[in-house]
Design a protein around this motif. Sequence first.
Motif, short mmCIF file in Angstrom:
data_model
loop_
_atom_site.label_atom_id
_atom_site.label_comp_id
_atom_site.label_asym_id
_atom_site.label_seq_id
_atom_site.Cartn_x
_atom_site.Cartn_y
_atom_site.Cartn_z
N LEU A 167 0.85 -1.38 0.06
CA LEU A 167 -0.03 0.05 -0.01
C LEU A 167 0.80 1.21 0.02
O LEU A 167 0.39 2.29 -0.66
CB LEU A 167 -0.88 0.01 1.19
CG LEU A 167 -2.05 -1.06 1.13
CD1 LEU A 167 -2.90 -1.02 2.51
CD2 LEU A 167 -2.80 -1.18 0.05
N SER A 168 1.86 1.37 0.53
CA SER A 168 2.75 2.33 0.72
C SER A 168 3.51 2.74 -0.48
O SER A 168 3.65 3.76 -1.13
CB SER A 168 3.79 2.20 1.93
OG SER A 168 4.79 1.18 1.72
N SER A 169 3.72 1.68 -1.28
CA SER A 169 4.36 1.63 -2.59
C SER A 169 3.39 2.13 -3.77
O SER A 169 3.82 2.99 -4.67
CB SER A 169 5.08 0.38 -3.18
OG SER A 169 3.87 -0.60 -3.12
N LEU A 170 2.08 1.75 -3.65
CA LEU A 170 1.12 2.23 -4.15
C LEU A 170 0.87 3.53 -4.15
O LEU A 170 0.96 4.53 -5.21
CB LEU A 170 -0.19 1.25 -4.18
CG LEU A 170 -1.36 1.88 -4.97
CD1 LEU A 170 -1.10 1.65 -6.32
CD2 LEU A 170 -2.54 1.14 -4.28
N ALA A 171 0.87 4.12 -2.77
CA ALA A 171 0.75 5.47 -2.49
C ALA A 171 1.84 6.25 -3.26
O ALA A 171 1.82 7.54 -3.80
CB ALA A 171 0.65 5.62 -1.18
N VAL A 173 4.11 5.64 -5.82
CA VAL A 173 4.09 5.68 -7.13
C VAL A 173 2.96 6.77 -7.73
O VAL A 173 2.98 6.97 -8.91
CB VAL A 173 4.30 4.23 -7.97
CG1 VAL A 173 5.15 3.42 -7.51
CG2 VAL A 173 2.60 3.56 -7.53
N GLN A 174 1.95 6.91 -7.05
CA GLN A 174 0.62 7.70 -7.57
C GLN A 174 0.91 9.01 -7.06
O GLN A 174 0.27 9.90 -7.33
CB GLN A 174 -0.46 7.20 -6.99
CG GLN A 174 -1.01 5.77 -7.65
CD GLN A 174 -2.30 5.68 -7.16
OE1 GLN A 174 -2.82 5.60 -6.03
NE2 GLN A 174 -3.38 5.30 -8.20
N SER A 175 1.96 9.39 -6.11
CA SER A 175 2.38 10.72 -5.78
C SER A 175 3.13 11.59 -6.69
O SER A 175 3.73 11.06 -7.51
CB SER A 175 3.00 10.53 -4.28
OG SER A 175 4.43 10.09 -4.61
N ARG A 176 3.44 12.70 -6.18
CA ARG A 176 4.43 13.70 -7.25
C ARG A 176 5.73 13.03 -7.22
O ARG A 176 6.29 13.01 -8.36
CB ARG A 176 4.46 14.97 -6.37
CG ARG A 176 5.04 15.86 -7.34
CD ARG A 176 5.21 17.28 -6.61
NE ARG A 176 6.08 18.24 -7.56
CZ ARG A 176 6.46 19.44 -7.10
NH1 ARG A 176 5.63 19.99 -6.21
NH2 ARG A 176 7.10 20.21 -7.84
N LEU A 177 6.26 12.42 -6.31
CA LEU A 177 7.60 11.86 -5.94
C LEU A 177 7.53 10.74 -6.97
O LEU A 177 8.36 10.47 -7.97
CB LEU A 177 7.93 11.56 -4.67
CG LEU A 177 9.20 10.52 -4.61
CD1 LEU A 177 10.25 11.38 -5.24
CD2 LEU A 177 9.49 10.35 -3.14
N TRP A 306 -4.79 0.91 -17.29
CA TRP A 306 -5.00 1.68 -16.02
C TRP A 306 -3.94 1.03 -14.91
O TRP A 306 -3.88 1.73 -13.98
CB TRP A 306 -6.28 1.76 -15.70
CG TRP A 306 -6.88 0.52 -15.67
CD1 TRP A 306 -7.60 -0.04 -16.47
CD2 TRP A 306 -7.16 -0.55 -14.56
NE1 TRP A 306 -8.19 -1.37 -16.07
CE2 TRP A 306 -7.80 -1.47 -14.79
CE3 TRP A 306 -6.51 -0.44 -13.01
CZ2 TRP A 306 -8.32 -2.47 -13.85
CZ3 TRP A 306 -6.88 -1.51 -12.15
CH2 TRP A 306 -7.51 -2.40 -12.63
N LEU A 307 -3.44 -0.02 -15.04
CA LEU A 307 -2.68 -0.53 -14.05
C LEU A 307 -1.30 0.22 -13.68
O LEU A 307 -0.73 0.76 -14.58
CB LEU A 307 -1.97 -2.08 -14.30
CG LEU A 307 -2.99 -3.33 -14.17
CD1 LEU A 307 -2.42 -4.42 -14.76
CD2 LEU A 307 -3.45 -3.49 -12.89
N PRO A 308 -1.13 0.51 -12.44
CA PRO A 308 -0.07 1.44 -11.81
C PRO A 308 1.22 0.58 -11.99
O PRO A 308 1.28 -0.46 -11.82
CB PRO A 308 -0.40 1.75 -10.43
CG PRO A 308 -1.18 0.92 -9.91
CD PRO A 308 -1.83 0.38 -11.22
#
Length: 308
Positions: A167-171, A173-177, A306-308
């Motif tokens: 969950l932290s890696s998903l958050a 990769v979807q962040s600005r960083l 759409w997969l991240p």
Amino acid sequence: MRIWTLHLFTLAVLAVLLATLPPYHATNLARILVLAVFAIGYNLAFGYTGLLSLGHALFFAAGVYGAALPITYLGLPQLPALVAGLLAGGLVAGVTGLLALRTAGVSFMIVTLMFAQAGYLTLLYFGPVTGGDEGLVLPDAAALLPGLSADVARATIAYALFSAALLSSLALVQSRLGRTLVAIRENEDRSRMLGYNTFAVKLTALVLSGLFSGAAGAAYALLFGYAGASFATIQYSILPMLWVLMGGAGTVLGPLVGTAAMFYLVDIAGSYTTATLLFVGVALVLLILFAPKGILGTIRERWLTWLP
């Protein structure tokens, strides 16, 4: 919403499997989850930032010994030792990155390999303390969660660690960083021209990768009761790269898919022959020929864009 639904559904399926599988298979799944955390860390550096490293065994081993040494010589409880291993992986990754990131491409790969080899030789040199190749035996996993059996404690800790990592890696990769990491991977010169400090961003990615790798190493040592210098060998730098490539570099669930596929490929092949690496080699050749972006990478390219 569908991205988060998919990943939460995956975690729900894993929870059901851990609760219903026989102890042998549940232990194997717990091992896969811990190693998948290691692969997630490698994926942040390689899959999202483009840093092809052959030194991640050093970060994994830092986590292993960052947890094992305080337990063995200082009597530190196991859960604080897990945090110590996580921090050790991040610290070693930061020191390595400050030097290795002055290079790029093949040079970066070679420098990280040399750091990992230096770490392995250091563990052997201080064998009376580290145990060398013989290693250190750690307390049973049941001590992690008093009142539960070793199998249940192992599955619970492995699942909690993997859930947090996924969950932290998903958050991330979807962040600005995360978007900046991908931009640097695709065109570092243009990212620098746009004003990004690419050295600082890559160092951040490597430290985060080291934190994940250190957490995986510490958990592996604590859950399975062993810490040895073999965890710093080149094998543990190549394995996460293969897991990520098989599952799909630059995909959040790719490390889990690749780790599980490789684990069961070796397990099934081992029941027929001792030449398990032959099966692994054939699988990788077929992967390169028919799915060069890995299992989930190919699925994303052809069907689920759409997969991240």
